[in-house]
Design an enzyme around this catalytic site. Structure first.
Site, short mmCIF file in Angstrom:
data_model
loop_
_atom_site.label_atom_id
_atom_site.label_comp_id
_atom_site.label_asym_id
_atom_site.label_seq_id
_atom_site.Cartn_x
_atom_site.Cartn_y
_atom_site.Cartn_z
N HIS A 73 -17.59 -4.86 9.50
CA HIS A 73 -17.75 -4.78 8.05
C HIS A 73 -17.74 -6.20 7.49
CE1 HIS A 73 -16.58 -0.37 7.04
NE2 HIS A 73 -17.21 -0.44 8.20
N TYR A 202 -11.01 0.15 -2.29
CA TYR A 202 -9.63 0.19 -2.81
C TYR A 202 -9.74 0.48 -4.30
CZ TYR A 202 -8.02 -2.08 1.51
OH TYR A 202 -7.72 -2.37 2.83
N PRO A 294 0.70 -0.79 3.52
CA PRO A 294 -0.63 -0.77 4.15
C PRO A 294 -1.77 -1.28 3.25
CG PRO A 294 0.06 1.44 3.58
CD PRO A 294 1.22 0.55 3.28
N LYS A 298 -2.48 -5.15 6.94
CA LYS A 298 -1.93 -6.28 7.69
C LYS A 298 -0.95 -5.88 8.80
CE LYS A 298 -4.34 -9.29 5.73
NZ LYS A 298 -5.50 -9.64 6.54
N TYR A 387 -8.12 -11.26 3.56
CA TYR A 387 -8.42 -9.95 4.13
C TYR A 387 -8.93 -10.08 5.57
CZ TYR A 387 -9.63 -4.97 4.02
OH TYR A 387 -9.68 -3.63 4.28
C1 PHB Z 1 -6.99 3.05 7.26
O1 PHB Z 1 -8.20 3.18 7.55
O2 PHB Z 1 -6.10 3.82 7.70
C2 PHB Z 1 -6.58 1.91 6.36
C3 PHB Z 1 -7.53 0.95 6.02
C4 PHB Z 1 -7.16 -0.10 5.18
C5 PHB Z 1 -5.86 -0.16 4.69
C6 PHB Z 1 -4.91 0.81 5.03
C7 PHB Z 1 -5.28 1.86 5.87
O3 PHB Z 1 -5.51 -1.18 3.85
#
Ligand code: PHB
Ligand code: APR
Length: 396
Positions: A73, A202, A294, A298, A387
């Site tokens: 990505h 997000y 989460p 990280k 990120y």
């Molecule tokens: C996930 O795909 O479980 C996931 C992805 C990004 C995050 C947290 C969880 O920041």
């Protein structure tokens, strides 16, 4: 009496990756794990790998599946209600990206590699105890099938997670623990449905945070922020999908494909760091030493950079006879961990509804700060480089 060079406590991603890298350097190690391998694989976790982690997996020689199945990505989206902003990761970082590939898959690949190499992992141990960690002859005792065993070693890697025994081995008057508990949790759902978007979104929404993620083109992973009082049994799939649709930006929500959940659970959010991460010949690695919410993806990635640092130090010890570098572990790891903890805290603070737990002025500051960051090229670059992950620090 069993003896090895590095005793690894815990066969999660940290322990398995460290064991694989050490073995590639001919450094003997044994992993002790409390539960079964199947139980370890049953834990559903995140799936966004930083550039540094992916390179470490390649160095460990277990990247075949990640490189063939994992999705690269080069962007991620941040949405404010219906407004969507793309953070062009590769463009803003000079070509870096992330790989979407589940932690379960990484763990499976590492377990298989360890088994094929005939390396020793002892599952279903109990009463693991670490002894004489300040001496040159530390050892571990553990029970297996009702018999107490002793594993002599030179070093102990505490890869046993937040609830493990390793951190507790550091005396309370030696360690300092920093913690922040957030007033909400994440209700996560896994479904065999096509993801709502090619890239992660997000979402900061008036109804609360949501995240649209994925495991592959046919398996989606979604999260919605919920109060800590919520019970997963009160959330039918239908109720989850309805709430998620209200929190996704409208242009994404119209593409949402729903289906039966194959996993659904609520996880609390916390930030936690222990200092120091080393005590004599005991090293804390991954969740044993630190926990992040989460929101910044990280958790696994900080565990990986801890592993990289310890692996490089152990290689200098055994290949170059340089024991001086051992004392660098905690400082090097903590510099990167605190940065990851801060980014995860910042993303969590900006994107969630604190429902009165933050005063109105602070709420306005968070909204204004996030607006600034996603409207300015400089701000987007800051988010992008965090990120994809900051560079790993070398051992002097
Ligand atoms: C996930 O795909 O479980 C996931 C992805 C990004 C995050 C947290 C969880 O920041
Ligand atoms: N003895 C032996 N094994 C133990 C003990 C013990 N006393 N205590 C815990 N363990 C094992 C657990 O059963 C688990 O399999 O240690 C392992 C720790 O694994 P994780 O908790 O996954 O921690 P880590 O390997 O550092 O991986 C961090 O996992 O939890 C996620 O979000 C986290 O993505 C991050 C990653």
């Amino acid at each position: 009496m069993k003896k090895t060079k590095v005793a690894i406590i815990g066969a999660g991603p940290s322990g398995l990756l460290l064991g694989q890298l050490l073995s590639k350097q001919g450094i003997d190690n044994v992993i002790l794990e409390r539960v079964t391998g199947e139980y370890v694989l049953g834990r559903i976790r995140a799936g966004v790998l930083e550039q540094g982690f992916a390179n470490l997996i390649r160095e460990a020689g277990v990247a075949h599946n990640m490189d063939s199945v994992g999705e690269v990505h080069d962007g991620v989206e941040i949405a404010f209600n219906d407004e969507r902003v793309k953070i062009e990761l590769s463009k803003l970082t000079g070509g870096d990206s992330v790989i979407v590939y589940g932690q379960v898959e990484i763990t499976k690949d590492l377990m298989q590699a360890r088994q094929e190499a005939g390396l020793e992992t002892i599952y279903e141990v109990s009463n693991t105890q670490l002894h004489d960690v300040k001496s040159q002859t530390p050892y571990v005792t553990y029970e297996k099938d009702g018999v107490t065993h002793t594993l002599q070693c030179d070093y102990i890697a505490g890869c046993d997670g937040f609830h493990g025994v390793s951190r507790q081995t550091i005396p309370l008057d030696v360690r300092t623990e920093y913690e922040k508990v957030y007033p909400f949790g994440w209700l996560g759902l896994l479904a065999d449905t096509p993801p709502v978007n090619d890239e992660l979104i997000y979402c900061k929404n008036d109804r609360g945070f949501a995240l649209a993620s994925m495991r592959s083109k046919t398996r989606s992973r979604y999260y919605i922020q919920v109060p800590l009082t919520e019970k997963v049994e009160d959330w039918s799939d239908e109720r989850f999908w309805e709430e998620l649709k209200k929190r996704l930006p409208a242009s994404a929500a119209k593409n949402l494909v729903t289906g039966p959940s194959i996993e659904k659970s609520i996880a609390p959010l916390r930030s936690f760091i222990c200092e120091p991460l080393q005590y004599g010949n005991l090293f804390l690695v991954g969740d044993a030493g630190h926990i992040v919410p989460p929101t910044g993806a990280k958790g696994l990635n900080l565990a990986a950079s801890d592993v990289a640092t310890l692996y490089k130090i152990m290689t200098k010890v055994y290949k170059e006879g340089d024991k001086e570098c051992i004392s660098q572990y905690s400082d090097i790891v903590l510099r990167r961990v605190w940065n990851g903890v801060r980014f995860s805290w910042w993303m969590t603070d900006m994107m969630h509804d604190f429902d009165g737990a933050k005063d109105q002025f602070d709420e306005k500051m968070s909204t204004s700060e996030m607006n600034y960051f996603i409207q300015s090229e400089a701000g987007k670059k800051v988010i992008a480089e965090q990120y994809v992950g900051l560079p790993y620090e070398d051992i002097k």
